[in-house]
Design an enzyme around this catalytic site. Sequence first.
Site, PDB file in Angstrom:
ATOM      1  N   LYS A  57      19.710  61.699  32.446  1.00  0.00           N
ATOM      2  CA  LYS A  57      18.386  61.296  31.979  1.00  0.00           C
ATOM      3  C   LYS A  57      18.417  60.414  30.732  1.00  0.00           C
ATOM      4  O   LYS A  57      17.477  59.638  30.488  1.00  0.00           O
ATOM      5  CB  LYS A  57      17.534  62.534  31.696  1.00  0.00           C
ATOM      6  CG  LYS A  57      17.120  63.320  32.932  1.00  0.00           C
ATOM      7  CD  LYS A  57      16.009  62.624  33.694  1.00  0.00           C
ATOM      8  CE  LYS A  57      15.411  63.528  34.757  1.00  0.00           C
ATOM      9  NZ  LYS A  57      14.289  62.877  35.462  1.00  0.00           N
ATOM     10  N   SER A  82      10.774  69.236  32.225  1.00  0.00           N
ATOM     11  CA  SER A  82      11.210  70.629  32.211  1.00  0.00           C
ATOM     12  C   SER A  82      12.448  70.820  31.353  1.00  0.00           C
ATOM     13  O   SER A  82      12.867  71.944  31.120  1.00  0.00           O
ATOM     14  CB  SER A  82      11.511  71.101  33.640  1.00  0.00           C
ATOM     15  OG  SER A  82      12.613  70.390  34.175  1.00  0.00           O
ATOM     16  N   GLU A 208      17.628  68.279  48.100  1.00  0.00           N
ATOM     17  CA  GLU A 208      16.580  69.063  47.451  1.00  0.00           C
ATOM     18  C   GLU A 208      16.834  70.546  47.684  1.00  0.00           C
ATOM     19  O   GLU A 208      17.476  70.925  48.677  1.00  0.00           O
ATOM     20  CB  GLU A 208      15.205  68.731  48.041  1.00  0.00           C
ATOM     21  CG  GLU A 208      14.696  67.344  47.730  1.00  0.00           C
ATOM     22  CD  GLU A 208      13.305  67.139  48.304  1.00  0.00           C
ATOM     23  OE1 GLU A 208      12.375  66.882  47.514  1.00  0.00           O
ATOM     24  OE2 GLU A 208      13.139  67.212  49.533  1.00  0.00           O
ATOM     25  N   GLY A 212      11.743  73.383  47.469  1.00  0.00           N
ATOM     26  CA  GLY A 212      11.087  72.194  46.925  1.00  0.00           C
ATOM     27  C   GLY A 212      11.390  70.960  47.743  1.00  0.00           C
ATOM     28  O   GLY A 212      11.995  70.005  47.253  1.00  0.00           O
ATOM     29  N   ASP A 214       9.565  68.529  48.944  1.00  0.00           N
ATOM     30  CA  ASP A 214       8.454  67.574  48.989  1.00  0.00           C
ATOM     31  C   ASP A 214       8.877  66.171  49.396  1.00  0.00           C
ATOM     32  O   ASP A 214       8.165  65.483  50.129  1.00  0.00           O
ATOM     33  CB  ASP A 214       7.721  67.537  47.638  1.00  0.00           C
ATOM     34  CG  ASP A 214       8.662  67.302  46.471  1.00  0.00           C
ATOM     35  OD1 ASP A 214       9.532  68.163  46.230  1.00  0.00           O
ATOM     36  OD2 ASP A 214       8.539  66.262  45.801  1.00  0.00           O
ATOM     37  N   SER A 308      24.386  65.520  38.398  1.00  0.00           N
ATOM     38  CA  SER A 308      23.376  64.966  37.498  1.00  0.00           C
ATOM     39  C   SER A 308      23.347  65.576  36.105  1.00  0.00           C
ATOM     40  O   SER A 308      22.881  64.932  35.164  1.00  0.00           O
ATOM     41  CB  SER A 308      21.986  65.088  38.130  1.00  0.00           C
ATOM     42  OG  SER A 308      21.676  66.444  38.388  1.00  0.00           O
TER      43      SER A 308
END
Length: 325
Positions: A57, A82, A208, A212, A214, A308
């Site tokens: 990030k 989060s 995923e 979750g 989506d 990640s």
Amino acid sequence: MTTTTPPVTLDDVRDAAARLKGIAHRTPVLRSRTLDELVGAEVFLKCENFQRVGAFKFRGAYNAASRLTPEQLTRGIAAYSSGNHAQAVALAARELGTTAVIVMPEDAPPSKRAATVGYGAEIVTYDRYTGDRVAISEALAAERGLALIPPYEHPHVIAGQGTAALELLEEVGELDALVTPVGGGGLIAGSATVAKALHPEIRMIGVEPEAGDDTKRSLEAGRRISIPVPHTIADGQALHTPGELTFSVNRLLVDEIALVGDDEIRDAMRFAFERLKIVVEPSGATPLAALLTGRAGALPRRVGVIISGGNIDAERFAELCGKQA
């Protein structure tokens, strides 16, 4: 969202890489003969758990924050997250001599919250199951005159995240597949932008948590689908709908989404610790879980994986990875 002009291009990612040079770490690529034998492929692990703030990030946050005007930097930055984007924006703000206010869920991992405060940010909390973090953050930014840097709905953020894949491909050469976690979709959007531009035949696989799914549902429907906020150990992927901007990229460039369960994520974290000697947080372990379980399908010869992040405290890591009675 439909668009004829891609919101992010390979040149944008290369520009981000130049901006991040000497600021972000060029993270290592690990190999494991045991892993290769287990999954039947040559696997190259891009370890963003060694990135500044412990996750990819920082790439996107700094790329976006460094482009703010002097006036914007004087007023400060707002973000919502989060945990990992929170830390990334907090550190980017400190590096650029400004301040940050971060909207975080009340149940965010304590280690991520403490690190965000440690980088000098102010935290505003909300209930992730009842509150709208985007609305809260937008109102806060407007009230205080702050520049809002979202965790994935921003072209400079997406371009910054894509630099991880760019580095991986520069180091190891052409890959047949690239596997990344999927939360809001920024990492895989940036990665796919790079990978498909350099190697159009590469297979882009997102992963995923089962609770979750989506993005998987959205890609199958051809439109963004919302689900209840999922309960999963992969807190960085506990989202209810893909980003609008990221989905506009991913619906064109992502080939498939694999799903993994929480127990499979725990097993992957344990494997990474015992065999690779690295600590990986749940969200970062989902691509490894997809390979180890076969949920990513039959793999081609050369496979890249983006690990990640590794932001998890010792107590939580022991709780998740300890042997079950």
